[in-house]
Design a protein around this motif. Structure first.
Motif, mmCIF file in Angstrom:
data_model
loop_
_atom_site.group_PDB
_atom_site.id
_atom_site.type_symbol
_atom_site.label_atom_id
_atom_site.label_comp_id
_atom_site.label_asym_id
_atom_site.label_seq_id
_atom_site.Cartn_x
_atom_site.Cartn_y
_atom_site.Cartn_z
ATOM 1 N N PHE A 180 0.851 -1.192 0.000
ATOM 2 C CA PHE A 180 0.000 0.000 0.000
ATOM 3 C C PHE A 180 0.888 1.242 0.000
ATOM 4 N N THR A 181 0.378 2.310 -0.579
ATOM 5 C CA THR A 181 1.040 3.613 -0.503
ATOM 6 C C THR A 181 0.216 4.527 0.394
ATOM 7 N N ILE A 182 0.872 5.175 1.337
ATOM 8 C CA ILE A 182 0.179 6.067 2.272
ATOM 9 C C ILE A 182 -0.195 7.357 1.541
ATOM 10 N N MET A 195 -1.341 9.528 9.785
ATOM 11 C CA MET A 195 -0.585 8.662 10.690
ATOM 12 C C MET A 195 0.785 9.226 11.038
ATOM 13 N N GLU A 196 1.025 10.512 10.765
ATOM 14 C CA GLU A 196 2.283 11.125 11.200
ATOM 15 C C GLU A 196 2.311 11.181 12.735
ATOM 16 N N PRO A 197 3.502 11.005 13.320
ATOM 17 C CA PRO A 197 4.851 11.024 12.734
ATOM 18 C C PRO A 197 5.402 9.634 12.398
ATOM 19 N N ASN A 198 4.546 8.603 12.388
ATOM 20 C CA ASN A 198 5.030 7.247 12.137
ATOM 21 C C ASN A 198 4.937 6.837 10.664
ATOM 22 N N LEU A 199 3.941 7.339 9.977
ATOM 23 C CA LEU A 199 3.805 7.086 8.544
ATOM 24 C C LEU A 199 3.600 8.416 7.835
ATOM 25 N N TYR A 200 4.350 8.626 6.770
ATOM 26 C CA TYR A 200 4.255 9.872 6.017
ATOM 27 C C TYR A 200 3.631 9.610 4.642
ATOM 28 N N ASP A 226 4.946 7.027 1.842
ATOM 29 C CA ASP A 226 5.556 5.782 2.326
ATOM 30 C C ASP A 226 4.924 4.598 1.610
ATOM 31 N N TYR A 227 5.754 3.633 1.242
ATOM 32 C CA TYR A 227 5.287 2.424 0.558
ATOM 33 C C TYR A 227 5.453 1.271 1.539
ATOM 34 N N ILE A 228 4.336 0.741 2.027
ATOM 35 C CA ILE A 228 4.381 -0.237 3.112
ATOM 36 C C ILE A 228 3.917 -1.617 2.643
ATOM 37 N N VAL A 229 4.233 -2.628 3.456
ATOM 38 C CA VAL A 229 3.785 -3.992 3.205
ATOM 39 C C VAL A 229 2.920 -4.434 4.383
ATOM 40 N N VAL A 230 1.765 -5.028 4.053
ATOM 41 C CA VAL A 230 0.800 -5.489 5.050
ATOM 42 C C VAL A 230 0.747 -7.014 5.009
ATOM 43 N N LYS A 276 -2.185 -6.407 8.858
ATOM 44 C CA LYS A 276 -1.362 -5.619 9.773
ATOM 45 C C LYS A 276 -0.189 -5.002 9.025
ATOM 46 N N ALA A 277 0.005 -3.692 9.189
ATOM 47 C CA ALA A 277 1.134 -3.005 8.568
ATOM 48 C C ALA A 277 2.422 -3.417 9.273
ATOM 49 N N GLN A 278 3.410 -3.860 8.479
ATOM 50 C CA GLN A 278 4.617 -4.436 9.068
ATOM 51 C C GLN A 278 5.870 -3.591 8.851
ATOM 52 N N ILE A 279 6.070 -3.079 7.630
ATOM 53 C CA ILE A 279 7.354 -2.446 7.325
ATOM 54 C C ILE A 279 7.180 -1.408 6.222
ATOM 55 N N ILE A 280 8.021 -0.374 6.275
ATOM 56 C CA ILE A 280 8.113 0.608 5.185
ATOM 57 C C ILE A 280 9.220 0.142 4.255
ATOM 58 N N LEU A 281 8.858 -0.213 3.026
ATOM 59 C CA LEU A 281 9.876 -0.651 2.067
ATOM 60 C C LEU A 281 10.709 0.524 1.574
ATOM 61 N N PHE A 282 10.044 1.578 1.117
ATOM 62 C CA PHE A 282 10.734 2.795 0.706
ATOM 63 C C PHE A 282 9.757 3.948 0.809
ATOM 64 N N SER A 283 10.240 5.137 0.553
ATOM 65 C CA SER A 283 9.405 6.318 0.754
ATOM 66 C C SER A 283 9.742 7.384 -0.281
ATOM 67 N N TRP A 284 8.682 7.869 -0.949
ATOM 68 C CA TRP A 284 8.804 8.983 -1.877
ATOM 69 C C TRP A 284 8.307 10.264 -1.207
ATOM 70 N N LYS A 285 8.935 11.354 -1.531
ATOM 71 C CA LYS A 285 8.452 12.647 -1.055
ATOM 72 C C LYS A 285 7.218 13.053 -1.854
ATOM 73 N N PRO A 286 6.357 13.909 -1.288
ATOM 74 C CA PRO A 286 5.159 14.340 -2.022
ATOM 75 C C PRO A 286 5.510 14.920 -3.384
ATOM 76 N N GLY A 287 4.693 14.576 -4.384
ATOM 77 C CA GLY A 287 4.931 15.026 -5.747
ATOM 78 C C GLY A 287 5.622 13.998 -6.610
ATOM 79 N N SER A 288 6.183 12.959 -5.988
ATOM 80 C CA SER A 288 6.828 11.898 -6.757
ATOM 81 C C SER A 288 5.768 10.976 -7.342
#
Length: 321
Positions: A109-111, A116-121, A124-128, A288-300
């Motif tokens: 999933f992409t946030i 969910m800040e400050p834990n998820l921005y 963020d690209y997460i795996v559930v 259940k959300a487990q890990i952030i694989l990678f994260s793009w800044k807004p606009g990406s």
């Protein structure tokens, strides 16, 4: 010729024969042998070829040239058709494997927001993990009504970060933190969280100020510790906001109370189901959300290669708590 000369000539002939080489003897015998005609059944039909590799193929093509071209073309078309079938089969099995993994194991999933800040921005690209709470119809793409309830179900723990289907449409994916379990009483009083009439322990970690279109606002990061001991960071914009004081919410059996970690900027169970989230049925849990694989800044964007390098490297492979 005298009798004395004959033995001498015989001896000479014998001597000459003895001195001759085997090849010469063989040649002489061949010369004396009568020549017989050898009848070759293939004579007059086709030449006799050696077996030294200089003969043409035994069966020469008899098909006309134009027919040979058509045959080659048909063979090429058949080969192309076989290749197309193999490609289709490969794609089918790849999609089948991906579908099985998505249903039973993991889903990415992409946030999309800051709730969910400050834990998820946002970005963020997460795996559930799909197996954490068992499986329901919402574990399958498009939520087909194949069965009700959950299979191999297990209850989430207070403090888990959960992806679920929005109860009012059973389609939209939301991500929040489990705060209230079945039978709990949840309330916000003066910007403080109460669970079963007891205040949740919280400690201000940092304070600051942010500017937006409405002007400057105070902002604080607060560490909350739930009754079972789970601790995590929350974000708060100070007292006096709409969701800082609420009535008591009693969580029904088979439902959960969800809140965003960005307490003053989250549409969650504190907002009635008609316009917000309300109570979330257990059937609507996705995983259940487990890990952030990678994260793009807004606009990406995945479709904009130039923006692929606009990343937050410090958030790669962060385990969620």
């Amino acid at each position: 010729m005298s009798e004395d000369q004959k033995p001498h000539d015989a001896d000479a002939a014998q001597t000459n024969a003895t001195d001759a080489t085997p090849e010469e003897v063989f040649a002489a015998s061949e010369a004396d042998a009568p020549v017989e005609a050898v009848k070759d059944p293939a004579a007059g039909k086709r030449p006799v070829w050696s077996d030294k590799g200089d003969a043409p193929f035994e069966d020469e093509p008899t098909t006309p040239v134009y027919a040979r071209k058509s045959a080659k073309k048909a063979k090429g078309e058949q080969s192309a058709g076989d290749e197309t079938v193999e490609i289709v089969k490969t794609i089918f099995f790849a999609l089948l494997i991906a579908m099985v993994l998505r249903i039973f194991l993991f889903q990415p999933f992409t946030i999309p927001s800051a709730s969910m800040e400050p834990n998820l921005y946002e970005g963020d690209y997460i795996v559930v993990s799909k197996w954490s709470y068992g499986y329901s119809k919402h574990s399958i793409p498009f939520s087909p009504p194949l069965f009700d309830g959950r299979i191999m179900g297990s209850a989430p723990k207070r403090g888990d970060i959960v992806v679920f289907k929005l109860p009012r449409d059973d389609k939209t994916d939301f991500i929040k933190r489990v705060i209230g379990l079945p039978g709990d009483r949840i309330q916000m009083i003066a910007n403080k969280l109460y669970i079963n009439d007891k205040p949740v322990q919280d400690v201000v970690v940092s304070q600051g100020e942010i500017d937006d279109i409405f002007g400057a606002h105070p902002i604080a990061e607060v560490r909350e510790t739930l009754p079972e001991g789970k601790s995590f960071m929350t974000q708060d914009f100070g007292p006096g906001n709409d969701l800082d004081d609420t009535p008591v919410y009693e969580v029904p059996v088979g439902h959960y109370f969800m809140m965003g970690d960005n307490r003053d900027n989250s549409i969650d169970s504190r907002v009635e189901q008609s316009s917000g989230v309300g109570m979330v049925p257990a059937e609507n849990l996705v995983g259940k959300a487990q890990i952030i694989l990678f994260s793009w800044k807004p606009g990406s964007s995945l479709w904009n290669p130039v923006s692929w390098f606009n990343v937050r490297l410090d958030r790669f492979f962060n385990v969620l708590h």
